[in-house]
Design an enzyme around this catalytic site. Structure first.
Site, PDB file in Angstrom:
ATOM      1  N   CYS A   1     -16.259   1.868   1.114  1.00 45.89           N
ATOM      2  CA  CYS A   1     -15.039   1.096   1.384  1.00 45.89           C
ATOM      3  C   CYS A   1     -14.587   1.263   2.829  1.00 45.89           C
ATOM      4  O   CYS A   1     -13.892   0.416   3.360  1.00 45.89           O
ATOM      5  CB  CYS A   1     -13.934   1.510   0.420  1.00 45.89           C
ATOM      6  SG  CYS A   1     -13.563   3.277   0.475  1.00 45.89           S
TER       7      CYS A   1
ATOM      8  N   GLN B   1     -10.253  -4.025  -2.831  1.00 56.37           N
ATOM      9  CA  GLN B   1     -11.523  -3.541  -2.292  1.00 56.37           C
ATOM     10  C   GLN B   1     -12.655  -3.846  -3.270  1.00 56.37           C
ATOM     11  O   GLN B   1     -13.753  -4.248  -2.874  1.00 56.37           O
ATOM     12  CB  GLN B   1     -11.427  -2.032  -2.043  1.00 56.37           C
ATOM     13  CG  GLN B   1     -12.714  -1.412  -1.540  1.00 56.37           C
ATOM     14  CD  GLN B   1     -13.064  -1.812  -0.120  1.00 56.37           C
ATOM     15  OE1 GLN B   1     -12.245  -1.691   0.779  1.00 56.37           O
ATOM     16  NE2 GLN B   1     -14.278  -2.299   0.088  1.00 56.37           N
TER      17      GLN B   1
ATOM     18  N   HIS C   1      -7.553   0.594  -6.244  1.00 56.97           N
ATOM     19  CA  HIS C   1      -7.750  -0.227  -5.040  1.00 56.97           C
ATOM     20  C   HIS C   1      -8.509  -1.498  -5.436  1.00 56.97           C
ATOM     21  O   HIS C   1      -9.653  -1.720  -5.038  1.00 56.97           O
ATOM     22  CB  HIS C   1      -8.519   0.572  -3.989  1.00 56.97           C
ATOM     23  CG  HIS C   1      -8.434   0.020  -2.599  1.00 56.97           C
ATOM     24  ND1 HIS C   1      -7.638  -1.063  -2.263  1.00 56.97           N
ATOM     25  CD2 HIS C   1      -9.037   0.410  -1.440  1.00 56.97           C
ATOM     26  CE1 HIS C   1      -7.765  -1.310  -0.962  1.00 56.97           C
ATOM     27  NE2 HIS C   1      -8.601  -0.437  -0.451  1.00 56.97           N
TER      28      HIS C   1
ATOM     29  N   ARG D   1       0.873  -1.187   0.000  1.00 56.15           N
ATOM     30  CA  ARG D   1       0.000   0.000   0.000  1.00 56.15           C
ATOM     31  C   ARG D   1       0.901   1.224   0.000  1.00 56.15           C
ATOM     32  O   ARG D   1       1.699   1.412   0.923  1.00 56.15           O
ATOM     33  CB  ARG D   1      -0.908   0.000   1.233  1.00 56.15           C
ATOM     34  CG  ARG D   1      -1.515   1.368   1.501  1.00 56.15           C
ATOM     35  CD  ARG D   1      -2.596   1.357   2.545  1.00 56.15           C
ATOM     36  NE  ARG D   1      -3.794   0.704   2.036  1.00 56.15           N
ATOM     37  CZ  ARG D   1      -5.005   0.858   2.574  1.00 56.15           C
ATOM     38  NH1 ARG D   1      -5.185   1.642   3.618  1.00 56.15           N
ATOM     39  NH2 ARG D   1      -6.041   0.229   2.064  1.00 56.15           N
TER      40      ARG D   1
ATOM     41  N   ASP E   1     -17.141   7.415  -1.255  1.00 52.78           N
ATOM     42  CA  ASP E   1     -15.835   7.352  -0.584  1.00 52.78           C
ATOM     43  C   ASP E   1     -15.519   8.772  -0.113  1.00 52.78           C
ATOM     44  O   ASP E   1     -16.173   9.737  -0.538  1.00 52.78           O
ATOM     45  CB  ASP E   1     -14.771   6.834  -1.581  1.00 52.78           C
ATOM     46  CG  ASP E   1     -13.402   6.616  -0.940  1.00 52.78           C
ATOM     47  OD1 ASP E   1     -13.301   6.579   0.305  1.00 52.78           O
ATOM     48  OD2 ASP E   1     -12.409   6.492  -1.705  1.00 52.78           O
TER      49      ASP E   1
ATOM     50  N   ARG F   1     -13.482  -8.360   2.367  1.00 53.12           N
ATOM     51  CA  ARG F   1     -12.066  -8.132   2.070  1.00 53.12           C
ATOM     52  C   ARG F   1     -11.271  -9.392   2.388  1.00 53.12           C
ATOM     53  O   ARG F   1     -10.381  -9.793   1.629  1.00 53.12           O
ATOM     54  CB  ARG F   1     -11.525  -6.951   2.903  1.00 53.12           C
ATOM     55  CG  ARG F   1     -12.109  -5.594   2.570  1.00 53.12           C
ATOM     56  CD  ARG F   1     -11.717  -5.125   1.190  1.00 53.12           C
ATOM     57  NE  ARG F   1     -10.278  -5.060   1.000  1.00 53.12           N
ATOM     58  CZ  ARG F   1      -9.489  -4.057   1.423  1.00 53.12           C
ATOM     59  NH1 ARG F   1     -10.020  -3.012   2.033  1.00 53.12           N
ATOM     60  NH2 ARG F   1      -8.178  -4.075   1.204  1.00 53.12           N
TER      61      ARG F   1
END
Ligand code: CP
Ligand code: NVA
Length: 304
Positions: free
Chosen positions: A262, A134, A131, A104, A222, A290
């Site tokens: 998310c 996700q 991402h 990440r 988000d 996840r």
């Protein structure tokens, strides 16, 4: 194609996407029934973090353990990367010890470079651009609630950021239509707009949240300012005012529409507290997925 690495949704064929979702569902079912699946026994996943994380860290670390392997948390600040050791050297060194790397970080290009120089699988745990892990969990959740993807409308409200980039590709690939409402200068990345061209009017970008939400089956949002954008936060709060999932907007969607986020969420900004709580079941199922989705990615890439 899903060859050595998993860096973006674009690299997946629809079949590879559905295979991952099927495997995620199988691993979830086995886990719920107490059936062990130590398919990565003796293997180690290194997890490099240059940004904060709750879900990604805990789900990868728990996931590799449940697959019989172990996870190593590697804070980028504590690695020599933090003191300037080149990513090319880090990749080649870690490849001698580990069986997979999850990373990440900020720059997507540095993850591509890591993957190029590593001889082991590299998994993108979030960059400024994408991402994808996700999105696998999001699609798994949508399939659980809706039974499939065909003919469904997915609506994204807010920043055309890493989430929107990966969701647009993932939703189109899965068979849904994708509509994003964002202020003009916050549209998704040019590479995503290019990808979406092949899908014609199944992909729309609009400034109108009402247009995007109309008859939607899934509504997603988000944060207005992602990690690394702290200095732009005040400007973004002005620019995104009104780009919110709230009870009024929900009235435009299908009656049985689900809401996804998310997480972490900023109540009162991109989503109201009442909508988040009314849809908490599906949002936390999404967070749980996840774990299962990433186990499917690790089981696929690290078991070759
Ligand atoms: N959604 C997500 O990636 O959460 P974390 O930042 O907590 O990992
Ligand atoms: N867009 C957010 C997602 C966090 C999971 C960020 O990059 O901070």
């Amino acid at each position: 194609m899903l060859n050595k690495d998993f860096l973006t949704m674009q690299q997946l064929t629809q079949k590879e996407l559905f295979d991952l979702l099927d495997l995620a569902a199988k691993l979830k079912d086995e886990r719920k029934r107490g059936i062990a699946h130590p398919i990565l026994a003796g293997k180690t996943l290194g997890m490099i973090f240059q940004k904060s994380s709750t879900r990604t860290r805990v789900s990868f670390e728990t996931g590799i353990y449940q697959l019989g392997g172990q996870g190593l948390f590697l804070s980028a600040n504590d690695l020599q990367i933090g003191r300037g050791e080149p990513i090319e050297d880090t990749a080649r060194v870690l490849s001698r010890y580990l069986d997979g790397i999850m990373i990440r970080t900020y720059s997507h290009e540095s993850v591509e470079k890591l993957a190029e120089y590593a001889s082991i699988p590299v998994i993108n745990g979030l960059t400024d651009y994408a991402h994808p892990c996700q999105v696998l969990a999001d699609l798994q959740t949508i399939r659980e609630y809706k039974g499939g993807f065909d003919g469904m409308k997915f609506c994204f409200i807010g920043d055309g950021n890493n989430m929107a980039n990966s969701l647009a590709v993932g939703c189109l690939l899965a068979g849904m239509s994708f509509s994003i409402a964002c202020p003009k200068k916050y549209a998704p990345d040019a590479k995503v707009l290019e990808f979406a061209k092949a899908y014609g009017d199944k992909f729309t970008v609009t400034e109108s949240i009402e247009e995007a939400a109309k008859d939607a089956d899934v509504l997603y949002t988000d944060v207005w300012a992602s990690m690394g954008m702290e200095e732009e936060a005040a400007q973004r709060h002005r620019d995104f005012a009104g780009y919110q999932i709230n009870a009024d907007l929900m009235k435009l969607a299908h009656k049985d529409a689900i809401v996804q986020h998310c997480l972490p969420a900023h109540r009162g900004e991109e989503i109201t507290a009442d909508v988040l709580e009314a849809h908490a079941k599906e949002i936390f199922d999404e967070a749980e997925n996840r774990l299962h989705a990433q186990k499917a990615v690790m089981a696929t890439l690290m078991n070759r």
